[in-house]
Each structure stands twice: as structure tokens, then as C-alpha cells.
Design an enzyme around this catalytic site. Structure first.
Site, PDB file in Angstrom:
ATOM      1  N   GLY A  65      14.626   1.782 -21.079  1.00 16.41           N
ATOM      2  CA  GLY A  65      13.339   2.237 -21.554  1.00 16.41           C
ATOM      3  C   GLY A  65      12.332   1.923 -20.553  1.00 16.41           C
ATOM      4  O   GLY A  65      12.267   1.742 -19.479  1.00 16.41           O
ATOM      5  N   THR A 122      17.824  10.722  -9.604  1.00 10.36           N
ATOM      6  CA  THR A 122      16.862  10.827  -8.390  1.00 10.36           C
ATOM      7  C   THR A 122      15.614  11.360  -8.910  1.00 10.36           C
ATOM      8  O   THR A 122      14.430  10.734  -8.444  1.00 10.36           O
ATOM      9  CB  THR A 122      17.489  12.064  -7.285  1.00 10.36           C
ATOM     10  OG1 THR A 122      18.726  11.610  -6.967  1.00 10.36           O
ATOM     11  CG2 THR A 122      16.424  12.098  -6.130  1.00 10.36           C
ATOM     12  N   ALA A 123      15.417  12.293  -9.830  1.00 14.95           N
ATOM     13  CA  ALA A 123      14.070  12.823 -10.039  1.00 14.95           C
ATOM     14  C   ALA A 123      13.596  12.231 -11.611  1.00 14.95           C
ATOM     15  O   ALA A 123      12.372  12.735 -11.927  1.00 14.95           O
ATOM     16  CB  ALA A 123      13.955  14.045 -10.091  1.00 14.95           C
ATOM     17  N   ALA A 124      14.154  11.362 -12.121  1.00 15.76           N
ATOM     18  CA  ALA A 124      13.768  10.971 -13.446  1.00 15.76           C
ATOM     19  C   ALA A 124      12.418  10.324 -13.570  1.00 15.76           C
ATOM     20  O   ALA A 124      11.759  10.414 -14.337  1.00 15.76           O
ATOM     21  CB  ALA A 124      14.814   9.782 -13.764  1.00 15.76           C
ATOM     22  N   GLY A 125      12.167   9.526 -12.474  1.00 18.91           N
ATOM     23  CA  GLY A 125      10.948   8.873 -12.508  1.00 18.91           C
ATOM     24  C   GLY A 125       9.854   9.665 -12.415  1.00 18.91           C
ATOM     25  O   GLY A 125       8.719   9.751 -12.860  1.00 18.91           O
ATOM     26  N   ASP A 126       9.907  10.887 -11.578  1.00 16.32           N
ATOM     27  CA  ASP A 126       9.129  11.854 -11.460  1.00 16.32           C
ATOM     28  C   ASP A 126       8.776  13.035 -12.758  1.00 16.32           C
ATOM     29  O   ASP A 126       7.778  13.253 -12.993  1.00 16.32           O
ATOM     30  CB  ASP A 126       9.431  12.899 -10.070  1.00 16.32           C
ATOM     31  CG  ASP A 126       9.355  12.245  -8.942  1.00 16.32           C
ATOM     32  OD1 ASP A 126       8.615  11.170  -8.779  1.00 16.32           O
ATOM     33  OD2 ASP A 126      10.020  12.708  -7.949  1.00 16.32           O
TER      34      ASP A 126
END
Length: 297
Positions: free
Chosen positions: A217, A241-245
């Protein structure tokens, strides 16, 4: 609920993505299973993610004069991002070499290309920043450019979200213009010496911060307020790969719509979860309906 006006200042890369059961160790070659060539870069990803989450978004950045640059512009424009001010500079576009294993972990090598030449914002670019509800920035372009954009936003009353990635030192002038800092554990440790056990250490730098913890979380902290833990949404992970974006863009969209920040963080957590269910970077970014389906107030 009115539509958010988001400006993203950041990088655009062509992502060359390969999947394999295990990531190679130094000196090792492994046999892959899948390959995709998709638009990426934290800036372009966050701009596309913001549009899919329901915002009107303008992207400020630079592409190379090569074939990758042509493809990147076409793909970003097709995603309904405003690319009016997107520059073209002579030479190579940014490229990211991405390797993903069977449980969604990744290793990434980025060569900045045109992103490194994105300096000296024009009057039109600064006007776009000043007219936004929220400015979103990262650290894959020269930090002087990020600082210039953030300072202009602060002076105009535009909220500033800094996703301080990749991990690097951030000048005090930039931190002074940041309203909300988004970092993972590595970035938090570098900037403030804190980690999951001390997210409030970030408040020595900025008035509000989100510390993301992947499957554990996120923490939201603000000055004069308690730390709030936002659980991750349980899904089957294909590619992170793009989760933070997706998370950062959704956070900006929700905050720009007028939601309370903690509620915006919860909606962003749903966006990150929706993103990791698909392979790739920009192609995995979720729609607003997909975020809403996973969102628990």
C-alpha cells in the site's frame, strides 16, 4: 465534478519490453517469452494516464528527430494528450530497455536522448503551467527544468506534485515549490533518511507526502496531521512497470477535481492496482471506469 486540468512536464521514451521467467543476472543470458515496443517514459506515461483517468492534460517534453520520435508523438497524440508544445530536437529519442519476470518484477535501463536536451522553458510552456490545476513532474529530465516549471506553478497558485523518481538528490529550491511529494522507499531513504517505518521524515522537506510501498500500500502524511496507511488493492500482478505512473497521475486528477488528498490517494491506489494486471507501460494504464471498479472509499 469538474474536469481536472493537468500539465505534465517530463520524459518520453520508447520502451523496448521483454518478458522472461527470471531476470538475467550480470553476465547471464536468458530466453524470453514476449516482446513489445510501446511508448513510455514517466512523463508520457503520466500524461496518458491522466487523460484515461478523466483529465484534460498537456504534456511538456522533448522527442528526438528519429523514427522513435515520430512514433511517440503519434501515439501520445492518439491518447488525446495535448502535444501542442511537445518539442523535437535533433538526435535520438529517449529509450528504455525493460525486462519483466514472471511475477511482474522488472529491471530498467534508460538512455535519456532528447529528454536531456529539454531545458529553458518557453513563454508558451510556462503559460500552460500557470493555467493548470495541477503540475506533475518527475526527475527523468534536467532538474533545472523541473525547478523552473515548479517555481512558475507555485507563483501562479498551481498545485505541484513531484514524483521524485528516479532516486536522486533534489535541490532545496525545487522542494520549496512542491505541494505534494510522491516517492517509493528507495527515494524516501535518499531524500529524507526515512522509510516505511518513518514516512513523516519526509515532512521536513515538503508539507505533504505519499510513500508508496508496492503490495503493502502507501502512507500519506501531512504536517499537523496523523500518518494514514492506504492498503493496496489485491489483484493478480502481471507487470508493475507503469504502476507508479498510474498512481501519480490518478492522484493528480483526483486532487485537481477537488477531492480530499487522502481520498485521492485511495483512488490512486486503485489505479495502480488496475495497471499491474496488464503487460507493458502506457498500454497498461487504466481507464477511469477500471479505476472506479477497484476503488473503495
Amino acid at each position: 465534478m469538474r474536469q481536472s486540468r493537468i500539465v505534465v512536464v517530463g520524459s518520453a521514451n520508447m520502451d523496448l519490453v521483454g518478458a522472461a521467467t527470471e531476470l538475467p543476472r550480470p553476465g547471464e543470458t536468458v530466453l524470453g517469452s514476449d516482446f513489445a515496443m510501446v511508448p513510455g517514459g514517466k512523463g508520457a506515461n503520466q500524461a496518458i494516464a491522466a487523460v484515461r483517468a478523466g483529465a484534460a492534460c498537456t504534456f511538456l517534453g522533448a522527442l528526438g528527430s528519429d523514427a522513435f520520435g515520430v512514433t511517440l508523438r503519434a501515439r501520445i497524440t492518439a491518447a488525446q494528450v495535448d502535444t501542442t508544445h511537445l518539442r523535437v530536437v535533433y538526435g535520438a529519442s529517449g529509450v528504455a530497455l525493460v525486462m519483466v519476470n514472471a511475477v511482474g518484477e522488472n529491471a530498467i535501463l534508460v538512455t535519456p536522448g532528447a529528454n536531456a536536451a529539454f531545458t529553458g522553458l518557453t513563454g508558451a510552456e510556462l503559460d500552460a503551467v500557470r493555467g493548470a490545476d495541477v503540475l506533475v513532474a518527475q526527475l527523468e529530465i534536467p532538474v533545472e527544468t523541473v525547478t523552473e516549471a515548479a517555481s512558475a506553478a507555485r507563483a501562479a497558485g498551481t498545485r505541484v506534485i513531484l514524483n521524485a523518481a528516479p532516486a536522486r538528490q533534489v535541490p532545496a529550491e525545487l522542494l520549496a515549490a512542491v505541494d505534494l511529494l510522491v516517492v517509493n522507499e528507495t527515494e524516501a531513504q535518499l531524500l529524507a533518511g526515512g522509510g516505511r517505518d518513518d514516512p513523516q521524515a519526509l515532512l521536513a522537506l515538503v508539507p505533504r507526502a505519499v510513500l508508496t510501498l508496492g503490495g503493502d500500500g502507501a502512507w500519506y502524511v501531512e504536517r499537523d496531521g496523523p500518518a494514514v496507511h492506504v492498503p493496496a488493492v489485491a489483484v493478480d500482478v502481471v507487470d508493475s512497470t507503469a504502476a507508479g505512473d498510474a498512481f501519480t497521475a490518478a492522484l493528480a486528477v483526483a486532487w485537481g477535481e477537488g477531492r480530499e488528498v487522502v481520498d485521492a490517494v485511495r483512488w490512486a491506489a486503485a489505479a495502480g492496482a488496475a495497471c499491474v494486471r496488464r503487460f507493458g507501460a502506457s498500454v497498461a494504464l487504466p481507464s477511469r471506469s477500471e479505476i472506479d471498479a477497484l476503488f473503495t472509499p
